[in-house]
Scaffold this active site. Structure first.
Site, PDB file in Angstrom:
ATOM      1  N   ASP A  16     -17.711 -31.996 -43.950  1.00 42.89           N
ATOM      2  CA  ASP A  16     -16.778 -32.065 -42.831  1.00 42.89           C
ATOM      3  C   ASP A  16     -15.620 -33.001 -43.190  1.00 42.89           C
ATOM      4  O   ASP A  16     -15.708 -33.780 -44.143  1.00 42.89           O
ATOM      5  CB  ASP A  16     -17.544 -32.571 -41.600  1.00 42.89           C
ATOM      6  CG  ASP A  16     -16.660 -32.755 -40.393  1.00 42.89           C
ATOM      7  OD1 ASP A  16     -15.932 -31.805 -40.040  1.00 42.89           O
ATOM      8  OD2 ASP A  16     -16.686 -33.843 -39.797  1.00 42.89           O
ATOM      9  N   ASP A  18     -12.897 -34.736 -40.513  1.00 44.03           N
ATOM     10  CA  ASP A  18     -12.647 -35.838 -39.576  1.00 44.03           C
ATOM     11  C   ASP A  18     -13.917 -36.621 -39.286  1.00 44.03           C
ATOM     12  O   ASP A  18     -14.930 -36.058 -38.880  1.00 44.03           O
ATOM     13  CB  ASP A  18     -12.093 -35.286 -38.257  1.00 44.03           C
ATOM     14  CG  ASP A  18     -10.741 -34.621 -38.420  1.00 44.03           C
ATOM     15  OD1 ASP A  18      -9.830 -35.265 -38.955  1.00 44.03           O
ATOM     16  OD2 ASP A  18     -10.611 -33.441 -38.029  1.00 44.03           O
TER      17      ASP A  18
END
Length: 256
Positions: A16, A18
């Protein structure tokens, strides 16, 4: 990066963006308050409140903010205006208030040295994702990048993760997903993915303002809904947003 890969064969890793590789809370905070100011509302939403709304894409973020700050009728009628204002503000400040977490570059390099294929899967839109990765020098670590508007479905739906496995030509059970939120865990453990045994959730990171992240082994057996997945690109690099209901074209990396 800390933590270890789970036991058993691992051939690819999904990571991922953020809150996992990059602390982007400052960008979200600045863009949301610029949006509120454009709408004539007080631009004073605290950063912790903004971060609590992040994780399910820009549309959800803007909707949550409007619901918190405007009467219901205005929140509905001004949604399109607010989303446009947010996107313009975010593009203008993208990367100005961010930090790459300590150890991320070393961790990515170590995974590459292990011979693992790496994919970045994020709910962040393409127009925000690609410039940020390039600006921070993280794009070179990834064989594949799927932004939030690449497919009709995004995390917590497992669809993007399953497409990564397909693109790399590996089984879902040979893929590990690393993330900081419940969306990442749910994407690996979603109920419409058929399992033989449970998906594995391991502690991986501790993040500022974010709960400990998940290192999630994708389910051993999975069925992707909807599309025919006969073709598997051998080596992939970037992906553009798709129109609604249409599978995106995956760009292969240059072989020269």
């Amino acid at each position: 990066m800390t933590g270890t890969l789970p036991s058993g064969p691992v051939r690819a890793v999904i990571i991922d963006l953020d809150g996992t590789m990059v602390d982007t809370a400052g960008d979200f905070h600045a863009a949301i308050n610029a949006m509120l100011e454009a709408l004539g509302a007080a631009p004073d939403m605290p950063i912790d409140e903004v971060v609590s709304y992040v994780g399910k894409g820009s549309e959800n973020l803007v909707r949550r903010v409007l619901d918190a700050r405007l009467p219901p009728a205005q929140a509905n009628s001004r949604f399109a205006e607010a989303l446009d204002a947010y996107q313009r503000a975010y593009i203008a400040i993208n990367g100005q208030h961010v930090n790459v977490y300590d150890g991320v570059r070393e961790g990515l390099a170590a995974l590459r040295d292990m011979g693992l294929a790496l994919a970045c899967v994020t709910n962040k839109p393409h127009d925000f994702t690609q410039p940020l990765l390039a600006q921070l020098g993280l794009d070179t670590y990834f064989d594949l990048v799927y932004p939030g508007d690449a497919f009709p479905y995004r995390k917590p739906d497992p669809y993007p993760m399953l497409r990564v496995a397909e693109a790399f030509g590996v089984k879902p059970a040979e893929v590990v997903a690393i993330g900081d939120s419940e969306n990442d865990a749910r994407a690996a453990r979603a109920r419409h993915v058929r399992l033989r045994g449970d998906a594995l959730l391991l502690h991986a990171y501790a993040r500022r303002r974010v709960r400990p992240a998940g290192l999630c082994r994708a389910p051993p057996r999975a069925r992707v809904r909807g599309a025919d997945h006969a073709r598997r690109p051998a080596r992939v690099r970037r992906i553009r947003p798709t129109t609604a209901g249409v599978s995106p074209a995956v760009s292969r990396a240059n072989s020269t």
